[in-house]
Design an enzyme around this catalytic site. Structure first.
Site, PDB file in Angstrom:
ATOM      1  N   CYS A  83       1.054  -1.289   0.172  1.00 41.92           N
ATOM      2  CA  CYS A  83       0.048  -0.058  -0.514  1.00 41.92           C
ATOM      3  C   CYS A  83       1.053   0.942   0.270  1.00 41.92           C
ATOM      4  O   CYS A  83       1.291   1.370  -1.104  1.00 41.92           O
ATOM      5  CB  CYS A  83      -1.143  -0.112   0.786  1.00 41.92           C
ATOM      6  SG  CYS A  83      -2.526   0.793   0.814  1.00 41.92           S
ATOM      7  N   HIS A 180      -3.221  -5.674   1.623  1.00 46.24           N
ATOM      8  CA  HIS A 180      -2.541  -5.750   3.143  1.00 46.24           C
ATOM      9  C   HIS A 180      -2.378  -7.122   2.817  1.00 46.24           C
ATOM     10  O   HIS A 180      -3.378  -7.309   3.811  1.00 46.24           O
ATOM     11  CB  HIS A 180      -3.452  -4.837   4.090  1.00 46.24           C
ATOM     12  CG  HIS A 180      -2.822  -3.460   4.158  1.00 46.24           C
ATOM     13  ND1 HIS A 180      -1.708  -2.969   4.256  1.00 46.24           N
ATOM     14  CD2 HIS A 180      -3.996  -2.382   3.168  1.00 46.24           C
ATOM     15  CE1 HIS A 180      -1.908  -1.781   4.621  1.00 46.24           C
ATOM     16  NE2 HIS A 180      -3.510  -0.967   3.411  1.00 46.24           N
ATOM     17  N   GLU A 182      -0.925  -8.370   5.667  1.00 47.27           N
ATOM     18  CA  GLU A 182      -0.155  -9.306   7.139  1.00 47.27           C
ATOM     19  C   GLU A 182      -2.169  -8.835   7.744  1.00 47.27           C
ATOM     20  O   GLU A 182      -2.393  -9.661   8.224  1.00 47.27           O
ATOM     21  CB  GLU A 182       0.329  -8.167   7.492  1.00 47.27           C
ATOM     22  CG  GLU A 182      -0.449  -6.437   7.252  1.00 47.27           C
ATOM     23  CD  GLU A 182      -0.376  -5.691   5.803  1.00 47.27           C
ATOM     24  OE1 GLU A 182      -0.137  -6.159   5.261  1.00 47.27           O
ATOM     25  OE2 GLU A 182      -1.067  -4.478   6.076  1.00 47.27           O
TER      26      GLU A 182
HETATM   27  N1  GLN Z   1      -3.505   6.288   1.134  1.00 40.25           N
HETATM   28  C1  GLN Z   1      -2.317   5.879   2.043  1.00 40.25           C
HETATM   29  C2  GLN Z   1      -0.770   6.798   1.156  1.00 40.25           C
HETATM   30  O1  GLN Z   1      -1.275   7.873   0.499  1.00 40.25           O
HETATM   31  C3  GLN Z   1      -1.796   4.938   1.686  1.00 40.25           C
HETATM   32  C4  GLN Z   1      -3.003   4.044   2.399  1.00 40.25           C
HETATM   33  C5  GLN Z   1      -2.453   2.169   3.387  1.00 40.25           C
HETATM   34  O2  GLN Z   1      -1.721   2.461   3.273  1.00 40.25           O
HETATM   35  N2  GLN Z   1      -3.378   1.829   3.529  1.00 40.25           N
HETATM   36  O3  GLN Z   1      -0.092   7.013   1.472  1.00 40.25           O
END
Ligand code: GLN
Length: 205
Positions: A83, A180, A182
């Site tokens: 992410c 994610h 995890e």
């Molecule tokens: N929206 C976040 C970003 O731009 C990422 C979200 C996340 O890691 N769950 O960094």
């Protein structure tokens, strides 16, 4: 896997650090929290967790970790960004903050929060390519980035939705997921990264 052989660092500046530690522990991989440059010594791999890529970028700079991590990745240290962690690895970031930094280790274009408000947070089913093999996997997306384009060197290992949007990508020793892994019970991606971080596999490169 038999005895643990790899030690994987988890960047512990912000985000869901403990969940990554638990998930890797379940597949027999030792983890170490990375907060300072010295914590990188002797690692076999590094996880960049989710969180907020803008904040992580600032904390990487203020902690003095940005350059040593960039150097380690450039030197071939296996790295797994999830992410926000994937955003930190992307060569091109859309809708980022202007001063947000990236390790530019993955030849992809991502758009931050690219699924928009309708899909702010959702559970999807991710279709895996041959490696790692098997059934689709449930996957949690939280304000996830969208991978808009991938370079020729990038393998798309999993997709999501009718448009088959790439959600798991790999370029050599660099692995990135927009979701994610995890936060769900499936441990295939931890095993995949563990195999990338195996000291023997690294020596073979
Ligand atoms: N929206 C976040 C970003 O731009 C990422 C979200 C996340 O890691 N769950 O960094």
């Amino acid at each position: 896997m038999g005895e643990p052989s790899a030690t994987v660092g988890v960047l512990a500046l912000q985000g869901d650090v403990r969940e990554h530690e638990t998930a890797f522990g379940e597949v027999g991989v030792r983890t170490r929290r990375v907060r300072r440059p010295a914590d990188l010594d002797g690692l076999d791999g590094l996880v960049l967790p989710g969180g907020e890529s803008t904040t992580l970028s600032m904390l990487l700079t203020s902690s003095g970790l940005f350059e040593p991590v960039a150097e380690a990745i450039g030197g071939g240290l296996p790295v797994f960004g999830t992410c926000a962690g994937l955003i930190l690895l992307a060569e091109r970031v859309e809708d980022g903050r202007r001063d947000q930094r990236s390790f530019a280790a993955l030849d992809v274009t991502v758009r931050r929060n690219g699924y928009g408000p309708q899909r702010f947070s959702f559970e999807g089913r991710v279709v895996l390519a041959p490696d790692p093999p098997g059934e689709p996997m449930p996957a949690v997306f939280i304000r996830a980035p969208v991978v808009l384009a991938v370079g020729a060197q990038v393998e798309v290992l999993a997709t999501e939705g009718e448009g088959a949007t790439p959600v798991l990508v790999r370029q050599g020793h660099v692995l990135g997921a927009t979701f994610h892994p995890e936060l769900t019970a499936d441990r295939r991606l931890q095993r995949l990264f563990a195999s990338m971080a195996e000291p023997a596999a690294r020596r073979g490169r």
